[in-house]
Design a protein around this motif. Structure first.
Motif, PDB file in Angstrom:
ATOM      1  N   VAL A  20      -0.052  14.517  -4.659  1.00 55.26           N
ATOM      2  CA  VAL A  20      -1.091  14.065  -3.719  1.00 55.26           C
ATOM      3  C   VAL A  20      -1.953  12.985  -4.351  1.00 55.26           C
ATOM      4  N   ALA A  21      -2.308  13.159  -5.622  1.00 54.14           N
ATOM      5  CA  ALA A  21      -3.138  12.150  -6.291  1.00 54.14           C
ATOM      6  C   ALA A  21      -2.414  10.810  -6.389  1.00 54.14           C
ATOM      7  N   LEU A  22      -1.120  10.838  -6.721  1.00 54.93           N
ATOM      8  CA  LEU A  22      -0.361   9.592  -6.812  1.00 54.93           C
ATOM      9  C   LEU A  22      -0.235   8.907  -5.449  1.00 54.93           C
ATOM     10  N   LEU A  23       0.015   9.709  -4.396  1.00 56.11           N
ATOM     11  CA  LEU A  23       0.119   9.117  -3.057  1.00 56.11           C
ATOM     12  C   LEU A  23      -1.205   8.496  -2.623  1.00 56.11           C
ATOM     13  N   LEU A  24      -2.293   9.210  -2.834  1.00 59.25           N
ATOM     14  CA  LEU A  24      -3.595   8.657  -2.453  1.00 59.25           C
ATOM     15  C   LEU A  24      -3.944   7.431  -3.288  1.00 59.25           C
ATOM     16  N   LEU A  25      -3.592   7.465  -4.572  1.00 59.16           N
ATOM     17  CA  LEU A  25      -3.869   6.306  -5.418  1.00 59.16           C
ATOM     18  C   LEU A  25      -3.072   5.088  -4.965  1.00 59.16           C
ATOM     19  N   GLY A  26      -1.792   5.288  -4.658  1.00 57.95           N
ATOM     20  CA  GLY A  26      -0.981   4.166  -4.202  1.00 57.95           C
ATOM     21  C   GLY A  26      -1.439   3.625  -2.860  1.00 57.95           C
ATOM     22  N   LEU A  27      -1.787   4.531  -1.921  1.00 55.71           N
ATOM     23  CA  LEU A  27      -2.245   4.077  -0.608  1.00 55.71           C
ATOM     24  C   LEU A  27      -3.577   3.352  -0.698  1.00 55.71           C
ATOM     25  N   ALA A  28      -4.506   3.902  -1.506  1.00 50.64           N
ATOM     26  CA  ALA A  28      -5.802   3.245  -1.657  1.00 50.64           C
ATOM     27  C   ALA A  28      -5.650   1.893  -2.352  1.00 50.64           C
ATOM     28  N   GLY A  29      -4.787   1.827  -3.351  1.00 48.75           N
ATOM     29  CA  GLY A  29      -4.566   0.539  -4.020  1.00 48.75           C
ATOM     30  C   GLY A  29      -3.965  -0.499  -3.099  1.00 48.75           C
ATOM     31  N   LEU A  30      -3.055  -0.072  -2.225  1.00 47.98           N
ATOM     32  CA  LEU A  30      -2.438  -1.012  -1.282  1.00 47.98           C
ATOM     33  C   LEU A  30      -3.447  -1.567  -0.292  1.00 47.98           C
ATOM     34  N   PHE A  31      -4.294  -0.676   0.240  1.00 51.79           N
ATOM     35  CA  PHE A  31      -5.317  -1.133   1.182  1.00 51.79           C
ATOM     36  C   PHE A  31      -6.349  -2.028   0.495  1.00 51.79           C
ATOM     37  N   LEU A  32      -6.731  -1.669  -0.722  1.00 49.58           N
ATOM     38  CA  LEU A  32      -7.690  -2.510  -1.437  1.00 49.58           C
ATOM     39  C   LEU A  32      -7.114  -3.890  -1.739  1.00 49.58           C
ATOM     40  N   TYR A  33      -5.847  -3.945  -2.077  1.00 45.71           N
ATOM     41  CA  TYR A  33      -5.212  -5.241  -2.325  1.00 45.71           C
ATOM     42  C   TYR A  33      -5.181  -6.090  -1.052  1.00 45.71           C
ATOM     43  N   ASP A  34      -4.877  -5.432   0.073  1.00 44.96           N
ATOM     44  CA  ASP A  34      -4.824  -6.179   1.331  1.00 44.96           C
ATOM     45  C   ASP A  34      -6.210  -6.677   1.724  1.00 44.96           C
ATOM     46  N   ILE A  35      -7.238  -5.843   1.540  1.00 41.38           N
ATOM     47  CA  ILE A  35      -8.600  -6.272   1.879  1.00 41.38           C
ATOM     48  C   ILE A  35      -9.051  -7.416   0.979  1.00 41.38           C
ATOM     49  N   ALA A  36      -8.727  -7.323  -0.315  1.00 40.77           N
ATOM     50  CA  ALA A  36      -9.080  -8.423  -1.228  1.00 40.77           C
ATOM     51  C   ALA A  36      -8.314  -9.694  -0.874  1.00 40.77           C
ATOM     52  N   SER A  37      -7.080  -9.530  -0.419  1.00 43.53           N
ATOM     53  CA  SER A  37      -6.305 -10.701  -0.015  1.00 43.53           C
ATOM     54  C   SER A  37      -6.913 -11.379   1.203  1.00 43.53           C
ATOM     55  N   VAL A  38      -7.379 -10.577   2.169  1.00 46.18           N
ATOM     56  CA  VAL A  38      -8.027 -11.155   3.351  1.00 46.18           C
ATOM     57  C   VAL A  38      -9.331 -11.845   2.969  1.00 46.18           C
ATOM     58  N   ARG A  39     -10.093 -11.243   2.072  1.00 50.15           N
ATOM     59  CA  ARG A  39     -11.336 -11.864   1.627  1.00 50.15           C
ATOM     60  C   ARG A  39     -11.091 -13.180   0.908  1.00 50.15           C
ATOM     61  N   ALA A  40      -9.920 -13.313   0.324  1.00 54.90           N
ATOM     62  CA  ALA A  40      -9.574 -14.563  -0.363  1.00 54.90           C
ATOM     63  C   ALA A  40      -8.917 -15.565   0.575  1.00 54.90           C
ATOM     64  N   ASP A  41      -9.117 -15.387   1.893  1.00 57.75           N
ATOM     65  CA  ASP A  41      -8.592 -16.305   2.922  1.00 57.75           C
ATOM     66  C   ASP A  41      -7.075 -16.363   2.928  1.00 57.75           C
ATOM     67  N   ARG A  42      -6.442 -15.243   2.659  1.00 58.84           N
ATOM     68  CA  ARG A  42      -4.997 -15.146   2.773  1.00 58.84           C
ATOM     69  C   ARG A  42      -4.647 -14.322   3.998  1.00 58.84           C
ATOM     70  N   PRO A  43      -3.451 -14.501   4.530  1.00 54.07           N
ATOM     71  CA  PRO A  43      -3.089 -13.770   5.750  1.00 54.07           C
ATOM     72  C   PRO A  43      -2.946 -12.273   5.474  1.00 54.07           C
TER      73      PRO A  43
END
Length: 231
Positions: free
Chosen positions: A67-90
């Motif tokens: 469960v910890a690994l799944l939550l860590l991977g999912l949270a990391g994926l969403f954080l990467y996507d949010i940071a990508s959007v903030r950096a004016d990427r699609p």
């Protein structure tokens, strides 16, 4: 030469002197000398005062790690996507597709129901792991010291009962299955009357169960029969 009064002459070298003995009953500590303490100074719990011990709780490291690994991977994926959007990427295509699917599909769609069922089953499984102790194979033993807990594996208890059953005259073979509340014994007798073998087996196994020192001794279920005819 005169020695001063009130003093005793020194003992000759090599003699043995008797030291004064300290009586604990006069120290006022209130300790009970009838119950000796162990090496750590903890007095043992008298028989009958230990009470029924609860089951051991499992650490459940594997489910917690998954469960910890799944939550860590999912949270990391969403954080990467949010940071990508903030950096004016699609936005990532998978998140755009997921948002579109959630907006277009009705609630009675088969895939929505399947996903909801899987999520609900997973949540119930995690809740069950959180509120149940686990370690069903370990039987809690009666506590004899206040700060010591012990457990006995069910296979080891079954082996001990089987060895005791094989000592009874007339028993050819025995199978023992120990559960939390009941111990089932199935024995084969090749001579003696079955009632006599069953009586001796009940007495021997009752004493053996008492000797295991379990907090909740299992109830005995004993069956004795003749071996089947060959051919």
């Amino acid at each position: 030469m005169n020695e001063p009064r009130g003093t005793e002459p020194p003992e000759p070298e090599g003699t043995t002197q008797r030291l004064p003995v300290l009586d604990k009953s006069q120290t006022g500590t209130g300790t009970d000398r009838s119950a000796p303490a162990d090496e750590n100074g903890t007095p043992p719990v008298p028989d009958g005062e230990g009470g029924r011990e609860g089951r051991f709780w499992s650490a459940r490291r594997v489910p917690a790690g998954i469960v910890a690994l799944l939550l860590l991977g999912l949270a990391g994926l969403f954080l990467y996507d949010i940071a990508s959007v903030r950096a004016d990427r699609p936005v990532m295509s998978w998140r755009r597709e997921l948002a579109r699917q959630l907006a277009d599909r009705p609630l009675d769609d088969i895939w929505v129901l399947v996903g909801a069922g899987v999520a609900a089953a997973l949540g119930l499984w995690l809740l069950a792991l959180a509120v149940t102790p686990g370690l069903r194979d370990v039987l809690p033993m009666r506590r004899t010291h206040a700060d010591v807990r012990a457990g006995l594996d069910r296979d080891a208890a079954a082996t001990a009962l089987r060895d005791r059953a094989m000592e009874v005259a007339g028993v050819q073979s025995a199978r023992v299955r120990v559960r939390r509340r009941r111990a089932r014994v199935r024995a084969m007798s090749h001579f003696r009357e079955l009632d006599d073998v069953r009586t001796d087996l009940d007495a021997a196994l009752t004493d053996a169960v008492r000797g295991l020192g379990l907090s909740r001794p299992p109830a005995l279920s004993v069956r004795v029969r003749r071996p089947g005819r060959k051919g």
